[in-house]
Design a protein around this motif. Structure first.
Motif, PDB file in Angstrom:
ATOM      1  N   TYR A  81       0.836  -1.199   0.000  1.00  0.00           N
ATOM      2  CA  TYR A  81       0.000   0.000   0.000  1.00  0.00           C
ATOM      3  C   TYR A  81       0.869   1.246   0.000  1.00  0.00           C
ATOM      4  O   TYR A  81       1.959   1.231   0.560  1.00  0.00           O
ATOM      5  CB  TYR A  81      -0.939  -0.007   1.215  1.00  0.00           C
ATOM      6  CG  TYR A  81      -1.947  -1.129   1.142  1.00  0.00           C
ATOM      7  CD1 TYR A  81      -1.735  -2.324   1.832  1.00  0.00           C
ATOM      8  CD2 TYR A  81      -3.089  -1.012   0.351  1.00  0.00           C
ATOM      9  CE1 TYR A  81      -2.644  -3.363   1.731  1.00  0.00           C
ATOM     10  CE2 TYR A  81      -3.995  -2.051   0.249  1.00  0.00           C
ATOM     11  CZ  TYR A  81      -3.771  -3.222   0.948  1.00  0.00           C
ATOM     12  OH  TYR A  81      -4.675  -4.252   0.836  1.00  0.00           O
ATOM     13  N   TYR A 135      -0.520   7.952 -10.987  1.00  0.00           N
ATOM     14  CA  TYR A 135      -1.207   6.940 -11.799  1.00  0.00           C
ATOM     15  C   TYR A 135      -2.350   6.295 -11.023  1.00  0.00           C
ATOM     16  O   TYR A 135      -3.413   6.027 -11.566  1.00  0.00           O
ATOM     17  CB  TYR A 135      -0.192   5.874 -12.217  1.00  0.00           C
ATOM     18  CG  TYR A 135      -0.635   4.959 -13.337  1.00  0.00           C
ATOM     19  CD1 TYR A 135      -1.067   3.668 -13.060  1.00  0.00           C
ATOM     20  CD2 TYR A 135      -0.588   5.366 -14.671  1.00  0.00           C
ATOM     21  CE1 TYR A 135      -1.465   2.814 -14.080  1.00  0.00           C
ATOM     22  CE2 TYR A 135      -0.975   4.523 -15.701  1.00  0.00           C
ATOM     23  CZ  TYR A 135      -1.407   3.251 -15.398  1.00  0.00           C
ATOM     24  OH  TYR A 135      -1.794   2.404 -16.407  1.00  0.00           O
ATOM     25  N   TYR A 136      -2.067   6.020  -9.740  1.00  0.00           N
ATOM     26  CA  TYR A 136      -3.106   5.472  -8.867  1.00  0.00           C
ATOM     27  C   TYR A 136      -3.388   6.440  -7.731  1.00  0.00           C
ATOM     28  O   TYR A 136      -2.502   7.168  -7.290  1.00  0.00           O
ATOM     29  CB  TYR A 136      -2.662   4.143  -8.253  1.00  0.00           C
ATOM     30  CG  TYR A 136      -2.605   2.991  -9.218  1.00  0.00           C
ATOM     31  CD1 TYR A 136      -1.379   2.464  -9.608  1.00  0.00           C
ATOM     32  CD2 TYR A 136      -3.775   2.435  -9.738  1.00  0.00           C
ATOM     33  CE1 TYR A 136      -1.314   1.404 -10.501  1.00  0.00           C
ATOM     34  CE2 TYR A 136      -3.711   1.376 -10.632  1.00  0.00           C
ATOM     35  CZ  TYR A 136      -2.486   0.876 -11.015  1.00  0.00           C
ATOM     36  OH  TYR A 136      -2.426  -0.167 -11.901  1.00  0.00           O
ATOM     37  N   ASP A 137      -4.604   6.429  -7.244  1.00  0.00           N
ATOM     38  CA  ASP A 137      -4.918   7.121  -5.990  1.00  0.00           C
ATOM     39  C   ASP A 137      -4.179   6.419  -4.855  1.00  0.00           C
ATOM     40  O   ASP A 137      -3.877   5.231  -4.947  1.00  0.00           O
ATOM     41  CB  ASP A 137      -6.429   7.043  -5.694  1.00  0.00           C
ATOM     42  CG  ASP A 137      -7.243   7.803  -6.724  1.00  0.00           C
ATOM     43  OD1 ASP A 137      -8.420   7.457  -6.909  1.00  0.00           O
ATOM     44  OD2 ASP A 137      -6.693   8.743  -7.345  1.00  0.00           O
ATOM     45  N   GLN A 138      -3.895   7.159  -3.787  1.00  0.00           N
ATOM     46  CA  GLN A 138      -3.229   6.533  -2.643  1.00  0.00           C
ATOM     47  C   GLN A 138      -4.103   5.399  -2.087  1.00  0.00           C
ATOM     48  O   GLN A 138      -5.321   5.439  -2.168  1.00  0.00           O
ATOM     49  CB  GLN A 138      -2.921   7.588  -1.560  1.00  0.00           C
ATOM     50  CG  GLN A 138      -4.146   8.166  -0.880  1.00  0.00           C
ATOM     51  CD  GLN A 138      -4.671   7.267   0.230  1.00  0.00           C
ATOM     52  OE1 GLN A 138      -3.951   6.442   0.792  1.00  0.00           O
ATOM     53  NE2 GLN A 138      -5.946   7.403   0.536  1.00  0.00           N
ATOM     54  N   THR A 139      -3.463   4.383  -1.556  1.00  0.00           N
ATOM     55  CA  THR A 139      -4.214   3.219  -1.064  1.00  0.00           C
ATOM     56  C   THR A 139      -3.955   2.918   0.410  1.00  0.00           C
ATOM     57  O   THR A 139      -4.630   2.077   0.982  1.00  0.00           O
ATOM     58  CB  THR A 139      -3.847   1.963  -1.873  1.00  0.00           C
ATOM     59  OG1 THR A 139      -2.424   1.754  -1.786  1.00  0.00           O
ATOM     60  CG2 THR A 139      -4.249   2.090  -3.325  1.00  0.00           C
ATOM     61  N   ALA A 140      -2.979   3.604   1.020  1.00  0.00           N
ATOM     62  CA  ALA A 140      -2.588   3.242   2.390  1.00  0.00           C
ATOM     63  C   ALA A 140      -3.528   3.803   3.447  1.00  0.00           C
ATOM     64  O   ALA A 140      -3.627   3.270   4.547  1.00  0.00           O
ATOM     65  CB  ALA A 140      -1.169   3.732   2.667  1.00  0.00           C
ATOM     66  N   LEU A 141      -4.217   4.870   3.146  1.00  0.00           N
ATOM     67  CA  LEU A 141      -5.032   5.565   4.144  1.00  0.00           C
ATOM     68  C   LEU A 141      -6.517   5.447   3.798  1.00  0.00           C
ATOM     69  O   LEU A 141      -6.925   5.671   2.657  1.00  0.00           O
ATOM     70  CB  LEU A 141      -4.653   7.047   4.169  1.00  0.00           C
ATOM     71  CG  LEU A 141      -5.509   7.978   5.047  1.00  0.00           C
ATOM     72  CD1 LEU A 141      -5.292   7.658   6.522  1.00  0.00           C
ATOM     73  CD2 LEU A 141      -5.158   9.431   4.761  1.00  0.00           C
ATOM     74  N   ARG A 142      -7.321   5.102   4.795  1.00  0.00           N
ATOM     75  CA  ARG A 142      -8.764   5.068   4.609  1.00  0.00           C
ATOM     76  C   ARG A 142      -9.409   5.788   5.801  1.00  0.00           C
ATOM     77  O   ARG A 142      -8.892   5.744   6.920  1.00  0.00           O
ATOM     78  CB  ARG A 142      -9.298   3.620   4.541  1.00  0.00           C
ATOM     79  CG  ARG A 142      -8.930   2.897   3.280  1.00  0.00           C
ATOM     80  CD  ARG A 142      -9.984   2.927   2.197  1.00  0.00           C
ATOM     81  NE  ARG A 142     -10.386   4.217   1.707  1.00  0.00           N
ATOM     82  CZ  ARG A 142      -9.820   4.828   0.663  1.00  0.00           C
ATOM     83  NH1 ARG A 142      -8.812   4.270   0.024  1.00  0.00           N
ATOM     84  NH2 ARG A 142     -10.272   5.999   0.259  1.00  0.00           N
TER      85      ARG A 142
END
Lengths: 177, 269
Positions: free
Chosen positions: A103, A116-123
């Motif tokens: 992530y 290229y991608y949105d961040q995935t580590a934080l929700r």
């Protein structure tokens, strides 16, 4: 600053808060905070802040995540023998995966274009809960329902009323120091 | 009394919401839904897809989080007669979270015809490769009908370096004794991702005499090209309830878009 360092800094901030407030130790299951999570909470009047570390499994590896929640109790209800019941707590939470290989907060540079991608580590998400102090004044139990930001967005965009995949229950056992 | 009523209402509200499952983490590869190895399972449902002389394949791609549009496409495909199988060309999710896979399956499994999925780049970030393998099975596979080999290829080279194998694709094409139709997510001629030896391998795949048709998603818009007799067909994203119906009879391919537009292509002999 690495993730562990950020967590330590946050713990130090929490520890610097007034000692007259109440401190809790919390052990929880599920609720997006990890299969199991352990943490501390600081309670001052109607406000509560909890920081915890959770564990989850991915591809047979155990990984860690940090969780931060702020809760507000509009009512504090004295019940039998001056025990305290928080009938409802509403709050916000944030989750952060420590698995940097899987992530990310910034799209890695080997992808074709920046971002290229949105961040995935934080929700992020919202939660609703209720907690009850047990007769011995030392322990309390809490139940929370949490909804992820991704779910709220998907429901808004899709006119769907189906919450089941974006919502999670959690049970928490808390010790009052 | 008023306070008691208020509190009771609160407790009742919370109780009514308590059907919420106990979910561990959005970062894990745990799923709420129980479907497993779906691509392999669907293979066993295929009958003789060329029995009536016409092969009908419904194609959709790039669902991301357009669940309402996907529901519409599934509904329309289910109302289309004699679909032999359905192919999803990848990007079922946006960020490969477990709840996204669950949400996708909620619609996907309601398809009546046998249905197959190829992995997209968005499906292979995060815990995606583990989730895809769990739900659908291997990301590179093929199955055959009387005269065709249908190859589903993992083209997510940057996201799933372990699963990406151009040599596997070339072998699957060259070893076939039947005509070949390839389903993949990223176009094999994508210059952003494929260069050098990999690009050459993909050119060899496209130019192989057995390769009739290569389908891809990824770029969200419809595009039809021909390279030395091989049809290269890019499907539009599911947003707007877009999908394609392919009808193959002999060497004739009819591509029917969601709005009814129809294009005839003559395939290699």
């Amino acid at each position: 600053m690495g993730y562990a360092q950020k967590l330590i800094a946050l713990i130090m901030v929490l520890l610097s808060l007034p000692c007259s407030a109440e401190w809790l130790g919390a052990a929880s299951v599920a609720g997006f905070f990890g299969k199991y999570s352990l943490g501390v909470a600081y309670v001052g009047g109607h406000h509560e802040t909890e920081l915890s570390l959770g564990a989850y499994s991915n591809a047979s590896r155990t990984e860690l995540q940090s969780n931060l929640a702020y809760r507000y109790s509009p009512w504090i209800v004295p019940v039998l023998n001056n025990k305290i019941w928080h009938p409802i707590q509403v709050g916000l939470f944030g989750l952060f995966s420590w698995d940097e290989k899987t992530y990310f907060t910034d799209s890695p540079s080997y992808y074709p274009t920046p971002g290229y991608y949105d961040q995935t580590a934080l929700r992020l998400g919202v939660e609703f809960g209720t907690s009850l102090l047990l007769p011995n004044n030392q322990w309390s139990v809490a139940y929370f329902i949490r909804v992820l930001d991704s779910g709220l967005i998907a429901i808004y965009n899709n006119d769907r009323k189906d919450l089941q995949y974006y919502i999670s229950s959690s049970l928490s056992l808390r010790y009052h120091f | 009394m008023m306070a008691l009523q208020r509190y009771s209402l609160v407790v009742l509200l919370l109780s009514s919401l308590s059907c919420a499952p106990f979910r561990d983490s959005p970062y894990s590869d745990e799923l709420l839904r129980k479907e497993r190895s779906l691509n392999t399972l669907q293979n066993s449902r295929l009958g003789d897809v060329e029995a009536d002389g016409v092969l009908r394949i419904a194609v959709m791609t790039d669902t991301h989080q357009n669940y309402k549009d996907m529901d519409e496409v599934v509904y329309r495909i289910n109302r289309t007669a004699d679909v032999d199988f359905v192919a999803h060309l990848g990007d079922l999710t946006n960020s490969s979270y477990n709840f996204e896979y669950d949400q996708f399956l909620d619609s996907w499994v309601t398809l009546d015809a046998p249905h197959f999925v190829t992995i997209g780049n968005h499906d292979a970030v995060g815990a995606g490769t583990s989730l895809f393998k769990k739900v659908f099975g291997p990301s590179n596979f093929y199955f055959e009908s009387a005269t065709k080999r249908f190859i589903f290829f993992n083209s997510a080279n940057l996201e799933d370096r372990e699963g990406f194998s151009p040599d596997w694709l070339l072998e699957a094409v060259q070893s076939s004794t039947k005509s070949v139709i390839i389903f993949t997510h990223i176009p094999l001629q994508d210059e952003e991702r494929f260069a050098g030896a990999t690009a050459q391998t993909f050119e060899d795949v496209i130019d192989d005499p057995k390769t009739l048709l290569v389908l891809n998603g990824h770029n969200h818009s419809y595009l039809l090209k021909d390279q030395n007799g091989t049809a290269l067909l890019q499907a539009p994203r599911v947003q707007g309830a877009q999908w394609l119906l392919l009808e193959i009879s002999g060497t004739q391919l009819n591509i029917i878009q969601h709005n009814g537009d129809s294009t005839w292509v003559t395939l290699k002999n």
